[in-house]
Structure formats: structure tokens, C-alpha cells
Write an enzyme that holds these catalytic residues in place. Sequence first.
Site, PDB file in Angstrom:
ATOM      1  N   ARG A   1      43.619 -33.217  19.913  1.00 23.12           N
ATOM      2  CA  ARG A   1      43.169 -31.923  19.364  1.00 23.12           C
ATOM      3  C   ARG A   1      44.302 -30.916  19.264  1.00 23.12           C
ATOM      4  O   ARG A   1      44.316 -30.037  18.398  1.00 23.12           O
ATOM      5  CB  ARG A   1      42.046 -31.349  20.236  1.00 23.12           C
ATOM      6  CG  ARG A   1      40.766 -32.163  20.203  1.00 23.12           C
ATOM      7  CD  ARG A   1      39.673 -31.560  21.109  1.00 23.12           C
ATOM      8  NE  ARG A   1      38.520 -32.440  21.188  1.00 23.12           N
ATOM      9  CZ  ARG A   1      37.665 -32.608  20.182  1.00 23.12           C
ATOM     10  NH1 ARG A   1      37.863 -31.956  19.057  1.00 23.12           N
ATOM     11  NH2 ARG A   1      36.634 -33.443  20.293  1.00 23.12           N
ATOM     12  N   LYS A   2      45.304 -31.068  20.132  1.00 18.90           N
ATOM     13  CA  LYS A   2      46.426 -30.123  20.103  1.00 18.90           C
ATOM     14  C   LYS A   2      47.255 -30.344  18.840  1.00 18.90           C
ATOM     15  O   LYS A   2      47.768 -29.413  18.239  1.00 18.90           O
ATOM     16  CB  LYS A   2      47.319 -30.326  21.348  1.00 18.90           C
ATOM     17  CG  LYS A   2      46.621 -30.004  22.662  1.00 18.90           C
ATOM     18  CD  LYS A   2      46.504 -28.509  22.864  1.00 18.90           C
ATOM     19  CE  LYS A   2      45.980 -28.172  24.248  1.00 18.90           C
ATOM     20  NZ  LYS A   2      46.031 -26.753  24.565  1.00 18.90           N
TER      21      LYS A   2
ATOM     22  N   ASP B   1      53.188 -39.637  14.766  1.00 18.52           N
ATOM     23  CA  ASP B   1      53.486 -40.354  16.011  1.00 18.52           C
ATOM     24  C   ASP B   1      54.693 -39.650  16.614  1.00 18.52           C
ATOM     25  O   ASP B   1      55.642 -39.319  15.876  1.00 18.52           O
ATOM     26  CB  ASP B   1      53.767 -41.838  15.804  1.00 18.52           C
ATOM     27  CG  ASP B   1      53.614 -42.586  17.124  1.00 18.52           C
ATOM     28  OD1 ASP B   1      52.498 -42.542  17.697  1.00 18.52           O
ATOM     29  OD2 ASP B   1      54.591 -43.176  17.617  1.00 18.52           O
TER      30      ASP B   1
ATOM     31  N   SER C   1      44.158 -38.590  14.119  1.00 19.35           N
ATOM     32  CA  SER C   1      44.580 -38.357  15.501  1.00 19.35           C
ATOM     33  C   SER C   1      43.372 -37.943  16.330  1.00 19.35           C
ATOM     34  O   SER C   1      42.483 -37.252  15.816  1.00 19.35           O
ATOM     35  CB  SER C   1      45.625 -37.245  15.562  1.00 19.35           C
ATOM     36  OG  SER C   1      45.939 -36.949  16.918  1.00 19.35           O
ATOM     37  N   ARG C   2      43.416 -38.355  17.585  1.00 24.87           N
ATOM     38  CA  ARG C   2      42.388 -37.863  18.519  1.00 24.87           C
ATOM     39  C   ARG C   2      42.957 -36.736  19.378  1.00 24.87           C
ATOM     40  O   ARG C   2      42.332 -36.283  20.319  1.00 24.87           O
ATOM     41  CB  ARG C   2      41.890 -39.004  19.422  1.00 24.87           C
ATOM     42  CG  ARG C   2      41.208 -40.087  18.643  1.00 24.87           C
ATOM     43  CD  ARG C   2      40.251 -40.938  19.442  1.00 24.87           C
ATOM     44  NE  ARG C   2      39.592 -41.878  18.527  1.00 24.87           N
ATOM     45  CZ  ARG C   2      38.615 -41.535  17.673  1.00 24.87           C
ATOM     46  NH1 ARG C   2      38.191 -40.280  17.650  1.00 24.87           N
ATOM     47  NH2 ARG C   2      38.080 -42.402  16.823  1.00 24.87           N
TER      48      ARG C   2
ATOM     49  N   ASP D   1      55.324 -30.769  27.304  1.00 21.54           N
ATOM     50  CA  ASP D   1      55.788 -29.392  27.079  1.00 21.54           C
ATOM     51  C   ASP D   1      56.241 -28.677  28.354  1.00 21.54           C
ATOM     52  O   ASP D   1      57.268 -27.987  28.345  1.00 21.54           O
ATOM     53  CB  ASP D   1      54.683 -28.560  26.391  1.00 21.54           C
ATOM     54  CG  ASP D   1      54.655 -28.755  24.884  1.00 21.54           C
ATOM     55  OD1 ASP D   1      53.560 -28.721  24.299  1.00 21.54           O
ATOM     56  OD2 ASP D   1      55.734 -28.969  24.279  1.00 21.54           O
TER      57      ASP D   1
ATOM     58  N   ARG E   1      57.442 -31.322  15.495  1.00 16.43           N
ATOM     59  CA  ARG E   1      56.271 -31.437  14.601  1.00 16.43           C
ATOM     60  C   ARG E   1      56.329 -30.361  13.523  1.00 16.43           C
ATOM     61  O   ARG E   1      56.073 -30.631  12.357  1.00 16.43           O
ATOM     62  CB  ARG E   1      54.963 -31.340  15.398  1.00 16.43           C
ATOM     63  CG  ARG E   1      53.706 -31.561  14.596  1.00 16.43           C
ATOM     64  CD  ARG E   1      52.490 -31.839  15.489  1.00 16.43           C
ATOM     65  NE  ARG E   1      52.760 -33.005  16.351  1.00 16.43           N
ATOM     66  CZ  ARG E   1      53.057 -32.900  17.641  1.00 16.43           C
ATOM     67  NH1 ARG E   1      53.125 -31.701  18.217  1.00 16.43           N
ATOM     68  NH2 ARG E   1      53.300 -33.984  18.348  1.00 16.43           N
TER      69      ARG E   1
ATOM     70  N   PHE F   1      50.981 -29.085  25.370  1.00 20.23           N
ATOM     71  CA  PHE F   1      50.353 -30.273  25.956  1.00 20.23           C
ATOM     72  C   PHE F   1      51.445 -31.259  26.352  1.00 20.23           C
ATOM     73  O   PHE F   1      52.637 -30.969  26.187  1.00 20.23           O
ATOM     74  CB  PHE F   1      49.363 -30.910  24.953  1.00 20.23           C
ATOM     75  CG  PHE F   1      49.997 -31.458  23.693  1.00 20.23           C
ATOM     76  CD1 PHE F   1      50.357 -30.606  22.637  1.00 20.23           C
ATOM     77  CD2 PHE F   1      50.254 -32.824  23.540  1.00 20.23           C
ATOM     78  CE1 PHE F   1      50.929 -31.113  21.469  1.00 20.23           C
ATOM     79  CE2 PHE F   1      50.827 -33.332  22.377  1.00 20.23           C
ATOM     80  CZ  PHE F   1      51.159 -32.474  21.339  1.00 20.23           C
TER      81      PHE F   1
HETATM   82  O1  ITT Z   1      48.093 -41.087  18.501  1.00 18.41           O
HETATM   83  P1  ITT Z   1      47.320 -39.798  18.352  1.00 18.41           P
HETATM   84  O2  ITT Z   1      45.820 -40.004  18.244  1.00 18.41           O
HETATM   85  O3  ITT Z   1      47.882 -38.909  17.276  1.00 18.41           O
HETATM   86  O4  ITT Z   1      47.475 -38.936  19.708  1.00 18.41           O
HETATM   87  P2  ITT Z   1      48.384 -39.270  20.959  1.00 18.41           P
HETATM   88  O5  ITT Z   1      48.202 -38.160  21.932  1.00 18.41           O
HETATM   89  O6  ITT Z   1      48.148 -40.693  21.373  1.00 18.41           O
HETATM   90  O7  ITT Z   1      49.848 -39.084  20.377  1.00 18.41           O
HETATM   91  P3  ITT Z   1      51.042 -40.128  20.253  1.00 18.41           P
HETATM   92  O8  ITT Z   1      50.533 -41.522  20.227  1.00 18.41           O
HETATM   93  O9  ITT Z   1      51.857 -39.614  19.096  1.00 18.41           O
HETATM   94  O10 ITT Z   1      51.822 -39.883  21.632  1.00 18.41           O
HETATM   95  C1  ITT Z   1      52.470 -38.668  21.757  1.00 18.41           C
HETATM   96  C2  ITT Z   1      52.796 -38.465  23.206  1.00 18.41           C
HETATM   97  O11 ITT Z   1      54.054 -37.779  23.248  1.00 18.41           O
HETATM   98  C3  ITT Z   1      53.899 -36.535  23.834  1.00 18.41           C
HETATM   99  N1  ITT Z   1      54.102 -35.453  22.866  1.00 18.41           N
HETATM  100  C4  ITT Z   1      54.116 -35.569  21.527  1.00 18.41           C
HETATM  101  N2  ITT Z   1      54.308 -34.367  20.945  1.00 18.41           N
HETATM  102  C5  ITT Z   1      54.391 -33.478  21.957  1.00 18.41           C
HETATM  103  C6  ITT Z   1      54.546 -32.070  22.012  1.00 18.41           C
HETATM  104  O12 ITT Z   1      54.613 -31.352  20.914  1.00 18.41           O
HETATM  105  N3  ITT Z   1      54.595 -31.491  23.218  1.00 18.41           N
HETATM  106  C7  ITT Z   1      54.484 -32.235  24.353  1.00 18.41           C
HETATM  107  N4  ITT Z   1      54.319 -33.559  24.394  1.00 18.41           N
HETATM  108  C8  ITT Z   1      54.275 -34.175  23.195  1.00 18.41           C
HETATM  109  C9  ITT Z   1      52.478 -36.438  24.351  1.00 18.41           C
HETATM  110  O13 ITT Z   1      52.523 -36.644  25.746  1.00 18.41           O
HETATM  111  C10 ITT Z   1      51.703 -37.575  23.761  1.00 18.41           C
HETATM  112  O14 ITT Z   1      51.007 -38.227  24.773  1.00 18.41           O
HETATM  113 MG    MG Z   2      48.622 -42.276  20.121  1.00 13.62          MG
END
Ligand code: ITT
Ligand code: MG
Length: 206
Positions: free
Chosen positions: A11-12, A73, A8-9, A159, A188, A156
Amino acid sequence: MSKVLLASRNRKKLAELQRVVDAAGITGLEILGLDAVPEYPEEPEDGATFEDNALIKARSGARATGLPCLADDSGISVDALNGMPGVLSARWSGAHGNDPANNALLLAQLSDTPDERRGAAFVSACALVLPDGTETVVRGEWRGTVLRAERGPNGFGYDPLFAPDDELAAGRSSAELTPEEKDSLSHRGKALAQLVPALRELAARG
Ligand SMILES: O=P(O)(O)OP(=O)(O)OP(=O)(O)OC[C@H]1O[C@@H](n2cnc3c(O)ncnc32)[C@H](O)[C@@H]1O
Ligand SMILES: [Mg+2]
């Protein structure tokens, strides 16, 4: 020290995984983010489900590095939008990872949606792929409602717009929870809790 790659990119997400591993008392496991391994061609996240995308990311990371690889994801699935943004959550407004634009668009789409129909769920699918090919996929869901305005500095993504149904949240957005409170309730946290035994075993291998 055993290593596991979190493909994953975000950081949160890395921070949340580290907190879950620490809270489970797992020692001897070093969690690496994508920035800590040589760059490799990342597959597009074009799966139809969160599970498909988590597997795409975890398989790709395991293949490229030879390390045990975990990927998440996740996204928000809104009842009044038939489960969307869903797997498109990260790029709902068109650009990837533009949280303010994603949140503004979601707010606009629900502007005339009454309180009783603003239900939503955060969903996280986590996949763990081992060098021997073993694959584990787990899922966590977190029900709540979409607020009418952003609230709170923590977390992030969506949220600030998500008010968990859980009594512990007491009407706060998930961005108003402490990190530990969020981990104890979140999609998560629920998904990763199912992988703690496998992560503990990885750590024990040394
Ligand atoms: O694919 P990676 O590199 O893991 O990082 P990403 O940020 O692209 O992550 P996703 O493809 O899984 O997309 C997740 C989206 O859903 C939202 N999201 C996921 N989990 C969340 C959380 O715990 N709180 C708030 N928003 C969340 C968040 O806006 C992300 O942009
Ligand atoms: Mg992603």
C-alpha cells in the site's frame, strides 16, 4: 477515466505512485491496486534483477486483467554485502515483508562495518506493460548510508535505516523525510518520473 493497475500489494508503493501522478498534474487516471481487481495467480518474483521481477509482475497483471499494468520491484543494495539484499530485500530475514526482522538482520550483519564502508543504494525498477504488448522498463537509484539504529516514523521497509546522501536530507533517515521530500529524491520517484509521459498519455486516452 483511464485505469492503470499497480500490480503490488504494498500500500505504501500505491500511495507513492498516487502522489507522483498527482504532483505531475495528471488527471483522469485511476490507479488500481491488486485489491481492486479479481484475484489472479501471481507469478513468483524469481527474477535475477529488479527489472526482471518488475516485468514478471507487470506482464502477469496486464495478462490477467487486460488493463495497462505498472509494477515496481525494488530493494536496498548494500556495498559491504556485495549488493545484497537486492532482489531478496522483502524476504531478507526469511519471512516476506517482515520489516522489523529484515532491518534487525541487516543491522546485525553490518554491526562491525565502519562508517566509511556503510554505503548503499535503494533501487527501483518500474515496468509498464500495455494491452497492445508495449513494454517500458525504467530504473531509479538512491545513494546513501546504512545507519546504526532505526530512526523516523515515515515510509516503510528499510527507510528507518537509510540516510540519503542528498543535502536536502541533511543527515535525516528517509523515514524522517516528509513524503513529498522522499518522492523528490527517492529511487521510486526517479523511476516513476521517467514514466510520467506514458501515464499522461494513458490518461489522455480517456
Ligand atoms: O512486490 P510488491 O507487491 O510490489 O510489494 P513488496 O513489498 O513485496 O515489494 P518488493 O518485492 O519490491 O520488495 C521491496 C522490498 O524492498 C524494500 N523497499 C523497497 N522500496 C523501499 C522504500 O522506498 N523504502 C524502504 N524500503 C523499501 C522493502 O522492504 C520491501 O520489502
Ligand atoms: Mg514483492
